[in-house]
Design an enzyme around this catalytic site. Structure first.
Site, PDB file in Angstrom:
ATOM      1  N   CYS A  37       0.786  -1.133   0.049  1.00 53.74           N
ATOM      2  CA  CYS A  37       0.183   0.138   0.065  1.00 53.74           C
ATOM      3  C   CYS A  37       0.685   1.114   0.137  1.00 53.74           C
ATOM      4  O   CYS A  37       0.639   2.296  -0.739  1.00 53.74           O
ATOM      5  CB  CYS A  37      -0.918  -0.073   1.035  1.00 53.74           C
ATOM      6  SG  CYS A  37      -0.123  -0.169   2.838  1.00 53.74           S
ATOM      7  N   HIS A  72      -2.120   1.425   7.222  1.00 51.40           N
ATOM      8  CA  HIS A  72      -2.537   1.142   5.635  1.00 51.40           C
ATOM      9  C   HIS A  72      -2.251   2.537   5.048  1.00 51.40           C
ATOM     10  O   HIS A  72      -2.822   3.815   5.651  1.00 51.40           O
ATOM     11  CB  HIS A  72      -3.884   0.722   5.605  1.00 51.40           C
ATOM     12  CG  HIS A  72      -4.557   0.661   4.246  1.00 51.40           C
ATOM     13  ND1 HIS A  72      -3.535  -0.322   3.023  1.00 51.40           N
ATOM     14  CD2 HIS A  72      -5.281   1.133   3.350  1.00 51.40           C
ATOM     15  CE1 HIS A  72      -4.288  -0.076   2.068  1.00 51.40           C
ATOM     16  NE2 HIS A  72      -5.151   0.538   2.077  1.00 51.40           N
ATOM     17  N   ASN A 122      -8.067   4.776  -2.579  1.00 55.31           N
ATOM     18  CA  ASN A 122      -7.473   3.310  -1.948  1.00 55.31           C
ATOM     19  C   ASN A 122      -6.807   2.577  -3.012  1.00 55.31           C
ATOM     20  O   ASN A 122      -6.892   2.797  -4.479  1.00 55.31           O
ATOM     21  CB  ASN A 122      -8.586   2.527  -1.322  1.00 55.31           C
ATOM     22  CG  ASN A 122      -8.110   1.500  -0.372  1.00 55.31           C
ATOM     23  OD1 ASN A 122      -6.817   1.373  -0.268  1.00 55.31           O
ATOM     24  ND2 ASN A 122      -8.980   0.962   0.390  1.00 55.31           N
TER      25      ASN A 122
END
Length: 333
Positions: free
Chosen positions: A138, A276, A300
């Site tokens: 991520c 994240h 995202n």
């Protein structure tokens, strides 16, 4: 800073012989497996279905409570339906909340009043939503997103940058490929390396491999990075004046895993234990502006099927919800 997050695998502790299923969900289970190309071994299918059913019923209960006015967002079954939240965190979340920050400090512009809403997608700063797959990368997607925006600001050209280049090559700066990393370390790598290849020339593989950077295909560079003070007001001014900003959040909740739409607010979210990396591309509000309907617009890296086409509206100005302002930064170009 907190030590490296160490995630343990979750033991279901369910004996296959004792499993019972809700037969009214049979058709949905079969459809979900086909949609997501799931093929299980004989001993695995039972407990995977048990996990899926548990998640399905949790989603249904949440959405019923949403209709009763108890929540500000809805949830939906998605590709993660047969995974426990513990499994998911182990495989997918890769932000390592561990080191002191070393970038320049963001200086808020004096006498600047930020607009009430911003969306950098409308200005051409943001590439399409990507998918990190089952790799804790991520941090790489957050970093490329911020650098893509700054390169567009500088050159007027939006070019998708290579996350795989970062996964494979930024180990010396402190990143650990699919096992996690930091966006600032990625920015440091690009500066040290003198460039970053394009996505087209160095495509994503969702696994760590040997470094194959080729300066011939480098399309971006940076001169360092700026760390933003841990305040939403400072983050708001940075987003408004700079462009998309790399941030880290606490995404370790089932409510986030199965988020669908609306303003995400999770009472158990931490403002300190982030796991994240994502990208803030704007902010705004729903209906009329008030304390509970303002949001950060966040890109995202779980594909377009997750959330609102790959995006989530995170609660804004609610005590740094999920730590969104705790580790914000951007590269300088």
């Amino acid at each position: 800073m907190n030590p490296t997050l160490i995630l343990a695998a979750f033991c279901l502790g369910i004996a296959s012989a004792t499993l019972t299923f809700d037969h009214s969900l049979e058709a949905q289970w079969t459809k979900w497996k086909a949609m997501h190309n799931r093929l299980y071994g004989m001993n695995e299918e039972g407990w995977r279905r048990a996990v899926w059913e548990k998640n399905m019923k949790m989603i249904e209960l949440h959405n019923q409570e949403y209709r009763e006015g108890k929540h500000s967002f809805t949830m939906a079954m998605n590709a993660f339906g047969d995974m426990t939240s513990e499994e998911f965190r182990q495989v997918m979340n890769g932000f390592q909340n561990r080191k002191p920050r070393k970038g320049k400090v963001f200086q808020e512009p004096l006498f600047y009043e930020a607009p009430r809403s911003v969306d950098w997608r409308e200005k051409g700063y943001v590439t399409p939503v990507k998918n990190q797959g089952q790799c804790g990368s991520c941090w790489a997607f957050s970093a490329t997103g911020a650098l893509e925006g700054q390169m567009f600001r500088k050159t007027g050209r939006l070019i998708s940058l290579s996350e795989q280049n970062l996964v494979d090559c930024s180990g010396p700066q402190g990143n650990e490929g699919c096992n996690g990393g930091l966006m600032d370390y990625a920015f440091q790598y690009v500066q040290d390396n003198g460039g970053l290849d394009s996505e087209e020339s160095y495509p994503y593989e969702a696994t760590e491999e040997s470094c194959k950077y080729n300066p011939k295909y480098s399309v971006a560079n940076d001169t360092g990075f700026v760390d933003i003070p841990k305040q939403e007001k400072a983050l708001m001014k940075a987003v408004a004046t700079v462009g998309p900003i790399s941030v880290a959040i606490d995404a370790g909740h089932e409510s986030f895993l199965f988020y669908k739409e609306g303003i995400y607010f999770e009472p158990d979210c931490s403002s300190e234990d982030m796991d994240h990396g994502v990208l803030v591309v704007g902010y705004g509000f729903e209906s009329t502006e008030s304390d509970n309907n303002k949001y950060w617009l966040v890109k995202n890296s779980w594909g377009e099927e997750w959330g609102m086409g790959g995006y989530v509206k995170m609660a804004k100005d609610r005590r740094n919800h999920c730590g969104i302002a705790s580790a914000a930064s951007y590269p300088t170009v």
